[in-house]
Design a protein around this motif. Structure first.
Motif, PDB file in Angstrom:
ATOM      1  N   ALA A  39       1.139   5.732 -20.854  1.00 44.32           N
ATOM      2  CA  ALA A  39       0.019   4.828 -21.087  1.00 44.32           C
ATOM      3  C   ALA A  39       0.148   4.241 -22.476  1.00 44.32           C
ATOM      4  O   ALA A  39       0.316   4.963 -23.448  1.00 44.32           O
ATOM      5  N   GLY A  40       0.134   2.930 -22.543  1.00 43.99           N
ATOM      6  CA  GLY A  40       0.242   2.318 -23.850  1.00 43.99           C
ATOM      7  C   GLY A  40       0.530   0.842 -23.769  1.00 43.99           C
ATOM      8  O   GLY A  40       0.661   0.264 -22.694  1.00 43.99           O
ATOM      9  N   ASP A  41       0.650   0.270 -24.920  1.00 47.11           N
ATOM     10  CA  ASP A  41       0.863  -1.156 -25.069  1.00 47.11           C
ATOM     11  C   ASP A  41       2.255  -1.544 -24.594  1.00 47.11           C
ATOM     12  O   ASP A  41       3.209  -0.771 -24.706  1.00 47.11           O
ATOM     13  N   GLU A  42       2.382  -2.751 -24.129  1.00 41.18           N
ATOM     14  CA  GLU A  42       3.668  -3.249 -23.641  1.00 41.18           C
ATOM     15  C   GLU A  42       4.706  -3.393 -24.746  1.00 41.18           C
ATOM     16  O   GLU A  42       5.872  -3.681 -24.479  1.00 41.18           O
ATOM     17  N   ILE A  43       4.311  -3.153 -26.002  1.00 44.24           N
ATOM     18  CA  ILE A  43       5.281  -3.192 -27.104  1.00 44.24           C
ATOM     19  C   ILE A  43       6.408  -2.187 -26.860  1.00 44.24           C
ATOM     20  O   ILE A  43       7.514  -2.351 -27.345  1.00 44.24           O
ATOM     21  N   LEU A  44       6.122  -1.151 -26.082  1.00 41.23           N
ATOM     22  CA  LEU A  44       7.138  -0.157 -25.774  1.00 41.23           C
ATOM     23  C   LEU A  44       7.992  -0.547 -24.575  1.00 41.23           C
ATOM     24  O   LEU A  44       8.837   0.225 -24.132  1.00 41.23           O
ATOM     25  N   ILE A 117       4.587  17.830  -8.884  1.00 41.73           N
ATOM     26  CA  ILE A 117       3.926  16.726  -9.576  1.00 41.73           C
ATOM     27  C   ILE A 117       4.131  15.453  -8.770  1.00 41.73           C
ATOM     28  O   ILE A 117       5.270  15.063  -8.505  1.00 41.73           O
ATOM     29  N   SER A 118       3.029  14.825  -8.381  1.00 45.55           N
ATOM     30  CA  SER A 118       3.130  13.548  -7.670  1.00 45.55           C
ATOM     31  C   SER A 118       2.879  12.384  -8.614  1.00 45.55           C
ATOM     32  O   SER A 118       3.390  11.290  -8.404  1.00 45.55           O
ATOM     33  N   GLU A 119       2.083  12.638  -9.654  1.00 39.35           N
ATOM     34  CA  GLU A 119       1.814  11.598 -10.645  1.00 39.35           C
ATOM     35  C   GLU A 119       1.710  12.228 -12.022  1.00 39.35           C
ATOM     36  O   GLU A 119       1.107  13.291 -12.188  1.00 39.35           O
ATOM     37  N   PHE A 120       2.300  11.551 -13.004  1.00 43.09           N
ATOM     38  CA  PHE A 120       2.312  12.027 -14.385  1.00 43.09           C
ATOM     39  C   PHE A 120       2.041  10.827 -15.288  1.00 43.09           C
ATOM     40  O   PHE A 120       2.821   9.883 -15.319  1.00 43.09           O
ATOM     41  N   VAL A 121       0.919  10.880 -15.995  1.00 43.18           N
ATOM     42  CA  VAL A 121       0.576   9.830 -16.952  1.00 43.18           C
ATOM     43  C   VAL A 121       0.463  10.498 -18.313  1.00 43.18           C
ATOM     44  O   VAL A 121      -0.279  11.465 -18.476  1.00 43.18           O
ATOM     45  N   GLU A 122       1.212   9.977 -19.290  1.00 40.38           N
ATOM     46  CA  GLU A 122       1.179  10.552 -20.633  1.00 40.38           C
ATOM     47  C   GLU A 122       0.551   9.575 -21.617  1.00 40.38           C
ATOM     48  O   GLU A 122       0.930   8.409 -21.660  1.00 40.38           O
ATOM     49  N   PHE A 123      -0.388  10.085 -22.392  1.00 41.85           N
ATOM     50  CA  PHE A 123      -1.023   9.337 -23.472  1.00 41.85           C
ATOM     51  C   PHE A 123      -0.468   9.918 -24.773  1.00 41.85           C
ATOM     52  O   PHE A 123      -0.506  11.126 -24.974  1.00 41.85           O
ATOM     53  N   CYS A 124       0.083   9.053 -25.607  1.00 39.10           N
ATOM     54  CA  CYS A 124       0.650   9.516 -26.869  1.00 39.10           C
ATOM     55  C   CYS A 124       0.383   8.471 -27.946  1.00 39.10           C
ATOM     56  O   CYS A 124      -0.187   7.426 -27.688  1.00 39.10           O
ATOM     57  N   ASP A 125       0.831   8.772 -29.141  1.00 37.04           N
ATOM     58  CA  ASP A 125       0.702   7.848 -30.265  1.00 37.04           C
ATOM     59  C   ASP A 125       1.772   6.775 -30.121  1.00 37.04           C
ATOM     60  O   ASP A 125       2.870   6.890 -30.666  1.00 37.04           O
ATOM     61  N   THR A 126       1.473   5.753 -29.351  1.00 35.42           N
ATOM     62  CA  THR A 126       2.468   4.721 -29.057  1.00 35.42           C
ATOM     63  C   THR A 126       2.888   3.947 -30.309  1.00 35.42           C
ATOM     64  O   THR A 126       4.012   3.462 -30.378  1.00 35.42           O
ATOM     65  N   HIS A 127       2.008   3.864 -31.296  1.00 32.72           N
ATOM     66  CA  HIS A 127       2.370   3.171 -32.534  1.00 32.72           C
ATOM     67  C   HIS A 127       3.532   3.889 -33.218  1.00 32.72           C
ATOM     68  O   HIS A 127       4.517   3.257 -33.628  1.00 32.72           O
ATOM     69  N   THR A 128       3.430   5.212 -33.338  1.00 31.09           N
ATOM     70  CA  THR A 128       4.481   5.979 -33.990  1.00 31.09           C
ATOM     71  C   THR A 128       5.766   5.946 -33.173  1.00 31.09           C
ATOM     72  O   THR A 128       6.863   5.836 -33.730  1.00 31.09           O
ATOM     73  N   VAL A 129       5.651   6.009 -31.838  1.00 27.72           N
ATOM     74  CA  VAL A 129       6.833   5.927 -30.975  1.00 27.72           C
ATOM     75  C   VAL A 129       7.525   4.574 -31.174  1.00 27.72           C
ATOM     76  O   VAL A 129       8.741   4.509 -31.345  1.00 27.72           O
ATOM     77  N   ALA A 130       6.731   3.503 -31.151  1.00 24.88           N
ATOM     78  CA  ALA A 130       7.301   2.159 -31.330  1.00 24.88           C
ATOM     79  C   ALA A 130       7.969   2.030 -32.694  1.00 24.88           C
ATOM     80  O   ALA A 130       9.048   1.444 -32.821  1.00 24.88           O
ATOM     81  N   LYS A 131       7.337   2.576 -33.706  1.00 27.92           N
ATOM     82  CA  LYS A 131       7.899   2.521 -35.057  1.00 27.92           C
ATOM     83  C   LYS A 131       9.233   3.255 -35.124  1.00 27.92           C
ATOM     84  O   LYS A 131      10.204   2.759 -35.689  1.00 27.92           O
ATOM     85  N   ALA A 132       9.304   4.426 -34.505  1.00 26.22           N
ATOM     86  CA  ALA A 132      10.553   5.198 -34.507  1.00 26.22           C
ATOM     87  C   ALA A 132      11.638   4.443 -33.745  1.00 26.22           C
ATOM     88  O   ALA A 132      12.790   4.372 -34.189  1.00 26.22           O
ATOM     89  N   MET A 133      11.282   3.850 -32.620  1.00 25.20           N
ATOM     90  CA  MET A 133      12.259   3.161 -31.787  1.00 25.20           C
ATOM     91  C   MET A 133      12.659   1.808 -32.342  1.00 25.20           C
ATOM     92  O   MET A 133      13.699   1.268 -31.957  1.00 25.20           O
ATOM     93  N   SER A 134      11.870   1.245 -33.249  1.00 22.57           N
ATOM     94  CA  SER A 134      12.176  -0.076 -33.791  1.00 22.57           C
ATOM     95  C   SER A 134      13.490  -0.095 -34.548  1.00 22.57           C
ATOM     96  O   SER A 134      14.140  -1.121 -34.667  1.00 22.57           O
ATOM     97  N   SER A 135      13.918   1.056 -35.035  1.00 19.56           N
ATOM     98  CA  SER A 135      15.181   1.113 -35.763  1.00 19.56           C
ATOM     99  C   SER A 135      16.363   0.802 -34.852  1.00 19.56           C
ATOM    100  O   SER A 135      17.410   0.366 -35.323  1.00 19.56           O
ATOM    101  N   LEU A 136      16.206   0.995 -33.541  1.00 14.92           N
ATOM    102  CA  LEU A 136      17.290   0.686 -32.610  1.00 14.92           C
ATOM    103  C   LEU A 136      17.449  -0.822 -32.427  1.00 14.92           C
ATOM    104  O   LEU A 136      18.533  -1.302 -32.153  1.00 14.92           O
ATOM    105  N   ALA A 137      16.329  -1.539 -32.560  1.00  9.92           N
ATOM    106  CA  ALA A 137      16.345  -2.987 -32.352  1.00  9.92           C
ATOM    107  C   ALA A 137      16.880  -3.729 -33.574  1.00  9.92           C
ATOM    108  O   ALA A 137      17.290  -4.868 -33.475  1.00  9.92           O
ATOM    109  N   ALA A 138      16.855  -3.073 -34.703  1.00 10.98           N
ATOM    110  CA  ALA A 138      17.272  -3.734 -35.951  1.00 10.98           C
ATOM    111  C   ALA A 138      18.760  -3.903 -36.050  1.00 10.98           C
ATOM    112  O   ALA A 138      19.546  -3.340 -35.419  1.00 10.98           O
TER     113      ALA A 138
END
Length: 138
Positions: A39-44, A117-138
């Motif tokens: 669950a989170g913004d499409e930025i991910l 498990i038939s359905e799994f929805v995870e809520f996390c700190d998507t801002h921090t995840v996006a920030k960590a992953m942004s280094s791959l795009a650079a």
């Protein structure tokens, strides 16, 4: 699976597999037609798209295991209401491509059908995840 102690044991075992990066074990915890979503913004991007089916889930799990180390992230609380489970977790995760570590909390909503498990929805700190992953795009 309706006995609370069996459900709790299943959840603990499943999250232990996650911490170990055990792809086959993780896949064994899911039913025939699983649904997974972060669950989170499409930025991910693809991470927040709903994943349906075992093959798509396997690809997502493989990718997540290659990118993230969950070995220091654990379960804080498990709430069970029928076949729905809420898991509050917290701890340190590591983004493997850069080695960046950060402390975070997650809240997962699981639905069980026939003991899997038939359905799994995870809520996390998507801002921090996006920030960590942004280094791959650079």
């Amino acid at each position: 699976m309706s006995d609370r102690s069996l459900i709790e044991a299943f959840v603990h075992q499943s999250y232990s597999r996650r911490r170990a990066g055990d792809i086959e074990g993780i896949m064994g915890d899911f039913g025939a037609n699983p649904v997974f979503r972060l669950a989170g913004d499409e930025i991910l991007g693809a991470l927040t798209k709903e994943i349906r089916g075992r093959e798509a889930l396997r690809q997502m799990v493989q990718s997540l295991v290659e990118l993230w180390d969950w070995s220091e992230h654990g379960i804080d609380t498990i709430l069970i209401e029928g076949n729905r489970i809420v898991v509050h977790g917290k701890g340190v995760v590591r983004f493997l491509p850069t080695g960046e570590r950060f402390t975070t909390e997650t809240l997962d909503l699981l639905t069980l059908v026939d003991g899997k498990i038939s359905e799994f929805v995870e809520f996390c700190d998507t801002h921090t995840v996006a920030k960590a992953m942004s280094s791959l795009a650079a």
